[in-house]
Scaffold this active site. Structure first.
Site, PDB file in Angstrom:
ATOM      1  N   CYS A   3      29.204  40.000  55.488  1.00  0.00           N
ATOM      2  CA  CYS A   3      30.333  39.104  55.231  1.00  0.00           C
ATOM      3  C   CYS A   3      29.923  38.014  54.250  1.00  0.00           C
ATOM      4  CB  CYS A   3      30.840  38.480  56.530  1.00  0.00           C
ATOM      5  SG  CYS A   3      29.687  37.298  57.261  1.00  0.00           S
ATOM      6  N   CYS A   6      26.963  35.773  55.143  1.00  0.00           N
ATOM      7  CA  CYS A   6      25.640  36.330  54.841  1.00  0.00           C
ATOM      8  C   CYS A   6      25.243  36.009  53.409  1.00  0.00           C
ATOM      9  CB  CYS A   6      25.653  37.850  55.034  1.00  0.00           C
ATOM     10  SG  CYS A   6      26.114  38.407  56.681  1.00  0.00           S
ATOM     11  N   ASP A 423      40.376  35.183  12.534  1.00  0.00           N
ATOM     12  CA  ASP A 423      39.722  35.391  11.254  1.00  0.00           C
ATOM     13  C   ASP A 423      40.464  36.507  10.520  1.00  0.00           C
ATOM     14  OD1 ASP A 423      37.550  35.448   9.256  1.00  0.00           O
ATOM     15  OD2 ASP A 423      37.118  37.391  10.192  1.00  0.00           O
TER      16      ASP A 423
END
Length: 730
Positions: A3, A6, A423
């Site tokens: 989870c 952890c 550009d």
């Protein structure tokens, strides 16, 4: 890891080391770590082990897909087996417990025996993880699950053995709400149902996470496994790791190009769709560059390897995707802060729920059931999966379409962008000059004009000169040029077939005393207004006419500008070309704002000027001179067909030169960010609504377990919807 708690625990342990910055991703189960020079790897592994987990360095080369599949099959297979055993044993437990008519005289003892197997054997992963974390003074989702299951089981076992629930002929009335008030009631069905639902959720979650990362694995799998190398004039088939830069290798029809290289012999059409998403095969011949992972469709090619291993475009793409998937968006950090304290807070709430029910005079079984429901409903799985699964799917889908996202913070930048600076050369236009018009003087043929100009220009390396010479050489071999001379910034001169020839700006022709130049002025102005660069040509002291050269606008640029406007963005054309040419190009693609005649260093100033006016600027470019502006912009989009410096400076890389990808990249980024936010909202809302319902006795623990498992599956499934994203650049 099981989870978000952890992952947070491991992350905190790593970040406690001096000079270490770590980000741990729950979905990929990987840590991205920045360390000071000289820090041994053993210190990092030791920190992870001190948190109660194991760790190993990730190999530089892509992992073996078969090994990955085997590891996944082992993990998913174990979850599947535990789930099936749990479901098989839980079904009669739940059925008999819920339906009084099915309760035979000693039903509770049979239920006790079946539930014991489920709680001890099937739920063992939860208990084991909770015990490991407890030894390290930590609490995680497994702590909540283990406590909920064990408390429900032990309470029921106590009632069965010591509370009168073991009497033969006992009937148990089932209710969806706790609080039946019967001291002899047993709740074995709660423990087994919660275990079954959570194992099902874990299994589905593992399968969904596997699908979420499928795009990256597919990208890694594109590379060839072996290659036919030419050594001593003989083909030798070797593993791909044995190929070295500079070696020649053979690509037969139907084979993948083994690595990035340059064609030295043969011709074919190469299908680049697997790498760039470009659906039309590209014709290649000697001198053409090819990318590893693309497919040779027809002829035999001999290719010289230019980049191998981790330096190839395919490896760089995979590295960029993985870096993006292991990062964290800013919105996820709120979830991390919440989940770090979430489990202890839930334990306090569960204890308060138990105490509150008992102090209010409720039956003990109702108090225990409500507390168990709090423990089960509060598991923060969905919070931990909300961001990483959406990143896995979104960035993976982007890679399939030719869009590479450098990191999750880029997603948040796309939401704020108001202006897109483009550009011109190589981005809006093809970047390749070609002859657009021939404007001969009176009495001069177009063929003579082009032939004379091409002969002299063949001695120059200037892009305009190469375009003219290439066009002229298409009709017939060019005559030789003698006494060639180049005047920087003005043009070239030479002698062709005994005639003095001048090609360049009208000023150069005037310096050589050429007659008839002024008569061409009107035609020159009109050609420049159409967006062309015009070269004057003279021979024997007389003007022959004009050659108009243009950088062709890409066929998809106009559609791309429309797509950018549809996203609420204002396009601006930025170029070093003269204003008339820039405005002509802008008009052809639908751009109204033009910044022209800027030097490369001034592009940064143009971006910063827009930012000073409150604009949030995205810059799209491909050249070395675009790199500073890409870095200065709030969001840099580099065309992957351009220079490495530009790609390095960009936040998003567009693998092929289709400007529509810029709009697709912004759309995909925004949709991924919206998915992350939607996931987090539902994860928070789920817990915010579920915990109070459980605490007030309005939620049966069995239903809480089902809802908790489904919340994780919902978050992952919602993220998987990003796999259906469709690009306009196809």
């Amino acid at each position: 890891m099981t989870c978000a708690s952890c992952a947070n625990r491991v992350e905190r342990k790593l970040n406690k080391l001096d000079g270490v910055r770590a980000t741990v991703n729950f979905a990929t189960e990987r840590a991205t770590v920045t360390t000071p020079t000289g820090l041994p790897l053993e210190r990092l592994v030791g920190a992870v082990e001190a948190a109660g987990y194991t760790a190993a360095p990730v190999a530089e080369e892509p992992a073996d897909e078969a090994a990955d599949d085997a590891a996944f099959d082992d993990e998913a297979g174990e979850l599947r087996e535990r789930f099936l055993l749990s479901a098989l044993l839980s079904a009669p437990v739940v059925a008999v417990s819920m339906v009084p008519a099915w309760q035979f005289p000693t039903w509770q003892w049979v239920v006790f025996a079946l539930a014991s197997v489920v709680v001890v054997v099937c739920a063992w992963p939860f208990h084991r993880a909770a015990a490991v974390n407890l030894r390290h003074g930590a609490t995680t989702m497994d702590t909540l699950v283990s406590m909920g299951v064990v408390v429900a089981y032990l309470w029921s076992a106590y009632a069965l053995l010591f509370g009168g629930a073991g009497e033969v002929g006992l009937r148990h009335e089932f209710s969806l709400l706790p609080g039946g008030g019967h001291t002899a009631d047993v709740y074995f069905e709660v423990g087994v149902a919660v275990t079954t639902f959570l194992l099902l959720g874990r299994w589905l979650e593992a399968r969904s996470k596997r699908r979420a990362g499928s795009a990256l694995r597919a990208l890694l799998a594109l590379g060839a496994k072996d290659v036919a190398v030419l050594r001593g004039g003989t083909e030798v088939r070797v593993p791909i790791g044995g190929l070295r830069a500079g070696e020649l290798f053979v690509v037969r029809p139907g084979e993948k190009v083994a690595t990035d290289g340059e064609v030295v012999e043969g011709g074919s059409a190469v299908d680049r769709s697997l790498v760039t998403g470009e659906s039309v095969p590209e014709e290649v011949g000697p001198g053409a560059a090819v990318v590893g992972g693309t497919l040779n469709t027809s002829g035999r090619l001999v290719v010289r390897a230019t980049r191998v291993g981790a330096d190839t475009q395919l490896a760089q793409m995979a590295r960029l995707v993985e870096q993006a998937q292991t990062g964290k968006a800013q919105v996820q950090r709120l979830a991390d802060r919440v989940s770090a304290v979430f489990v202890p807070v839930v334990l306090v709430i569960a204890a308060a729920t138990l105490a509150g029910w008992l102090l209010s005079g409720a039956a003990a079984d109702a108090a225990v059931t409500a507390a168990v429901a709090v423990l089960v409903i509060a598991c923060p799985c969905a919070l931990g999966l909300a961001t990483p699964t959406a990143l896995l799917v979104g960035t993976g889908r982007g890679a399939q379409l030719g869009i590479l996202v450098k990191g999750p913070e880029v997603l948040e930048s796309t939401r704020r962008v108001t202006t897109v600076v483009l550009d011109k050369t190589g981005t809006v236009t093809t970047g390749r000059m070609s002859v657009a018009e021939l404007l001969p003087a009176e009495g001069v043929t177009a063929e003579r004009l082009l032939r004379v100009a091409g002969a002299v220009e063949s001695g120059s390396e200037h892009p305009i000169a190469r375009a003219i010479a290439a066009r002229a050489a298409e009709d017939a071999p060019l005559p030789p040029v003698e006494h060639f001379h180049s005047t920087e910034g003005l043009g070239v001169t030479g002698v062709v077939a005994g005639e003095d020839v001048v090609v360049g700006r009208p000023r150069l022709l005037a310096q050589h005393g050429v007659a008839g130049v002024n008569e061409l002025e009107r035609a020159r102005a009109e050609a420049e207004a159409r967006g062309s660069t015009v070269v004057a040509v003279a021979a024997g002291g007389r003007a022959l006419g004009l050659v108009a050269v243009a950088d062709a606008v890409k066929a998809t640029s106009a559609a791309a500008i429309t797509a950018l406007r549809d996203l609420g963005l204002r396009p601006v054309l930025l170029t070093g070309d003269n204003t008339r040419v820039a405005e002509a190009v802008a008009a052809r693609v639908g751009i109204t704002d033009v910044i022209a005649e800027v030097l490369p260093g001034e592009k940064v100033d143009a971006v910063r000027h827009l930012q000073s006016r409150g604009e949030v600027v995205a810059m799209v470019g491909d050249g070395v001179n675009d790199a500073p502006a890409l870095a200065a912009a709030d969001l840099g989009l580099a065309m992957g067909t351009g220079a490495d410096a530009a790609i390095e400076a960009g936040d998003l890389t567009l693998v092929r030169g289709d400007l529509r990808l810029a709009a697709d990249a912004i759309r995909l980024s925004r949709r991924t960010l919206a998915t992350i936010k939607g996931n987090l909202f539902w994860a928070f809302a789920y817990n915010a609504a579920g915990i109070p319902l459980a605490a007030f006795g309005l939620l049966n623990p069995m239903l809480a377990g089902a809802a908790m498992a489904l919340s994780s599956v919902f978050v992952v499934s919602n993220s998987l919807r990003l796999r259906g994203f469709r690009a306009s650049a196809s």
